[in-house]
Design a protein around this motif. Structure first.
Motif, short mmCIF file in Angstrom:
data_model
loop_
_atom_site.label_atom_id
_atom_site.label_comp_id
_atom_site.label_asym_id
_atom_site.label_seq_id
_atom_site.Cartn_x
_atom_site.Cartn_y
_atom_site.Cartn_z
N ARG A 1 4.58 11.20 -4.62
CA ARG A 1 5.13 10.30 -6.16
C ARG A 1 4.55 10.39 -7.05
O ARG A 1 5.20 10.69 -7.99
N MET A 2 3.31 9.69 -7.13
CA MET A 2 2.77 9.07 -7.82
C MET A 2 1.84 10.54 -8.69
O MET A 2 2.07 10.81 -9.49
N SER A 3 1.67 10.98 -7.85
CA SER A 3 1.34 12.85 -7.66
C SER A 3 1.83 13.76 -8.53
O SER A 3 1.37 14.03 -9.18
N GLN A 4 3.15 13.10 -8.45
CA GLN A 4 4.33 13.82 -9.79
C GLN A 4 4.50 13.21 -10.60
O GLN A 4 5.15 13.79 -10.82
N GLY A 5 4.18 12.32 -10.86
CA GLY A 5 4.47 11.59 -12.53
C GLY A 5 5.84 10.42 -11.54
O GLY A 5 6.56 10.24 -13.19
N ILE A 6 5.94 10.19 -10.29
CA ILE A 6 7.21 9.29 -10.48
C ILE A 6 7.45 7.51 -10.01
O ILE A 6 5.87 8.04 -9.21
N ALA A 7 7.70 7.57 -10.81
CA ALA A 7 7.27 5.93 -10.69
C ALA A 7 7.76 5.20 -8.95
O ALA A 7 8.59 5.72 -9.04
N LEU A 8 7.14 4.84 -8.90
CA LEU A 8 7.28 3.98 -7.34
C LEU A 8 8.46 2.73 -7.46
O LEU A 8 8.25 2.49 -8.30
N THR A 9 9.82 2.61 -7.14
CA THR A 9 10.47 1.88 -6.91
C THR A 9 9.66 -0.06 -6.44
O THR A 9 9.23 0.13 -5.18
N ASP A 10 10.34 -0.81 -6.05
CA ASP A 10 10.26 -1.60 -5.06
C ASP A 10 10.56 -1.21 -4.01
O ASP A 10 9.67 -1.45 -2.82
N GLU A 11 11.20 -0.48 -3.41
CA GLU A 11 11.34 -0.54 -1.32
C GLU A 11 9.85 0.34 -1.51
O GLU A 11 9.85 0.51 -0.38
N ASP A 12 9.35 0.91 -2.66
CA ASP A 12 8.94 1.35 -2.12
C ASP A 12 7.67 1.09 -2.20
O ASP A 12 5.97 1.04 -1.54
N ARG A 13 7.10 0.08 -2.64
CA ARG A 13 6.34 -0.76 -2.60
C ARG A 13 5.87 -1.97 -1.12
O ARG A 13 5.18 -2.86 -0.60
N TRP A 14 7.14 -2.10 -0.79
CA TRP A 14 7.43 -3.40 0.04
C TRP A 14 6.39 -3.39 1.33
O TRP A 14 5.89 -4.41 1.35
N GLY A 15 6.40 -2.17 1.82
CA GLY A 15 5.85 -2.50 3.18
C GLY A 15 4.14 -2.12 3.01
O GLY A 15 3.06 -2.08 3.73
N TRP A 16 4.40 -1.77 1.66
CA TRP A 16 2.28 -1.31 0.90
C TRP A 16 1.23 -2.95 0.65
O TRP A 16 0.45 -3.02 1.48
N LEU A 17 2.53 -3.43 -0.08
CA LEU A 17 2.20 -4.91 -0.16
C LEU A 17 2.28 -5.68 1.46
O LEU A 17 0.95 -6.08 1.23
N ASP A 18 2.81 -5.70 2.23
CA ASP A 18 2.85 -6.60 3.36
C ASP A 18 1.53 -5.65 4.03
O ASP A 18 0.82 -6.40 4.69
N THR A 19 1.40 -4.99 4.22
CA THR A 19 0.29 -3.93 4.85
C THR A 19 -1.05 -5.16 3.94
O THR A 19 -2.17 -5.18 4.36
N LEU A 20 -1.32 -4.80 2.80
CA LEU A 20 -2.03 -4.97 2.06
C LEU A 20 -2.01 -6.76 2.72
O LEU A 20 -3.17 -7.58 2.81
N ALA A 21 -1.33 -7.81 2.50
CA ALA A 21 -0.81 -8.96 2.84
C ALA A 21 -1.38 -8.75 4.19
O ALA A 21 -2.68 -10.05 4.90
N GLN A 22 -1.47 -8.41 5.22
CA GLN A 22 -1.58 -8.31 6.34
C GLN A 22 -3.53 -8.18 6.25
O GLN A 22 -4.13 -8.75 7.13
N GLU A 23 -3.78 -7.46 5.44
CA GLU A 23 -5.32 -6.68 5.30
C GLU A 23 -5.90 -8.06 5.17
O GLU A 23 -7.19 -8.67 5.29
N LEU A 24 -5.97 -9.10 3.59
CA LEU A 24 -5.97 -10.16 3.65
C LEU A 24 -5.87 -11.47 4.30
O LEU A 24 -7.10 -12.51 4.63
N ARG A 25 -4.53 -11.32 5.19
CA ARG A 25 -4.27 -12.65 6.78
C ARG A 25 -5.98 -12.67 7.91
O ARG A 25 -6.83 -13.40 7.64
N HIS A 26 -5.31 -11.24 7.26
CA HIS A 26 -7.00 -10.57 8.70
C HIS A 26 -8.36 -10.75 8.61
O HIS A 26 -9.38 -11.72 8.89
N ALA A 27 -8.80 -10.68 6.95
CA ALA A 27 -10.32 -10.69 6.36
C ALA A 27 -10.56 -12.15 6.11
O ALA A 27 -11.98 -12.78 6.57
N ALA A 28 -9.67 -13.66 5.51
CA ALA A 28 -8.90 -14.12 6.19
C ALA A 28 -9.82 -15.33 7.45
O ALA A 28 -10.99 -16.20 7.38
#
Length: 177
Positions: free
Chosen positions: A53-80
């Motif tokens: 989507r981003m490569s095509q110049g299409i902005a991400l929606t909140d729905e596009d981001r939730w899973g990604w953000l949850d994965t990053l939160a898991q990475e922070l939890r794991h690192a802690a």
């Protein structure tokens, strides 16, 4: 500046945030190396559909981001729980709701918001190689980004200063030591 000291038991994660081209990855890598921490490049956790989507110049929606953000939160939890040094995450974290989601990984997260004029950001994006995000989505990101709230631990820095100076500014904050 909303600075509170980190826990003495383990260092709080640093989230280097801002729109594309502000220098998140550069500063994040420098901080992780200096603090003997783990660098997490948020862009590398995007699912293929988001990158397309981003490569095509299409902005991400909140729905596009939730899973990604949850994965990053898991990475922070794991690192802690597994790292001796702090996790240093490079992530746009444009909205307060996105930052709330990231803090689910570690509520002590400290945000470093990098800001620069649009012209500087566009020039950086137009000359950047090997990245899916070009300047076509810059205005969308600039229109989406929300300032840090008073209850968020963080600082706003000028992304036009040299990366070494930014490193020094972050290291001078009490939350990092």
């Amino acid at each position: 500046m909303n600075i509170r000291p980190a826990s003495p038991l383990r260092p709080a994660p640093l989230i280097i945030m801002g729109v594309s081209g502000c220098g998140k990855s550069t500063l994040g890598q420098m901080l992780a190396q200096h603090l003997d921490g783990r660098f997490i490049e948020g862009d590398s956790y995007h699912p293929a559909a988001n990158i397309a989507r981003m490569s095509q110049g299409i902005a991400l929606t909140d729905e596009d981001r939730w899973g990604w953000l949850d994965t990053l939160a898991q990475e922070l939890r794991h690192a802690a729980t597994t790292e001796s040094g702090p996790a240093v995450l490079a992530c746009s974290a444009l909205k307060a709701s996105y930052r709330d989601r990231l803090r689910q990984g570690d509520p002590r997260a400290f945000f470093v918001l990098l800001q620069a004029p649009r012209e500087v950001l566009a020039q950086r994006l137009d000359t950047r190689e090997s990245h899916f995000m070009g300047s076509t989505l810059l205005d969308s990101q600039l229109g989406t980004i929300e300032p840090l709230r008073p209850d968020e631990r963080g600082v706003v820095l000028d992304a036009t200063v040299p990366p070494q100076r930014l490193l020094e500014q972050v290291l001078a904050l009490q939350c990092v030591t």
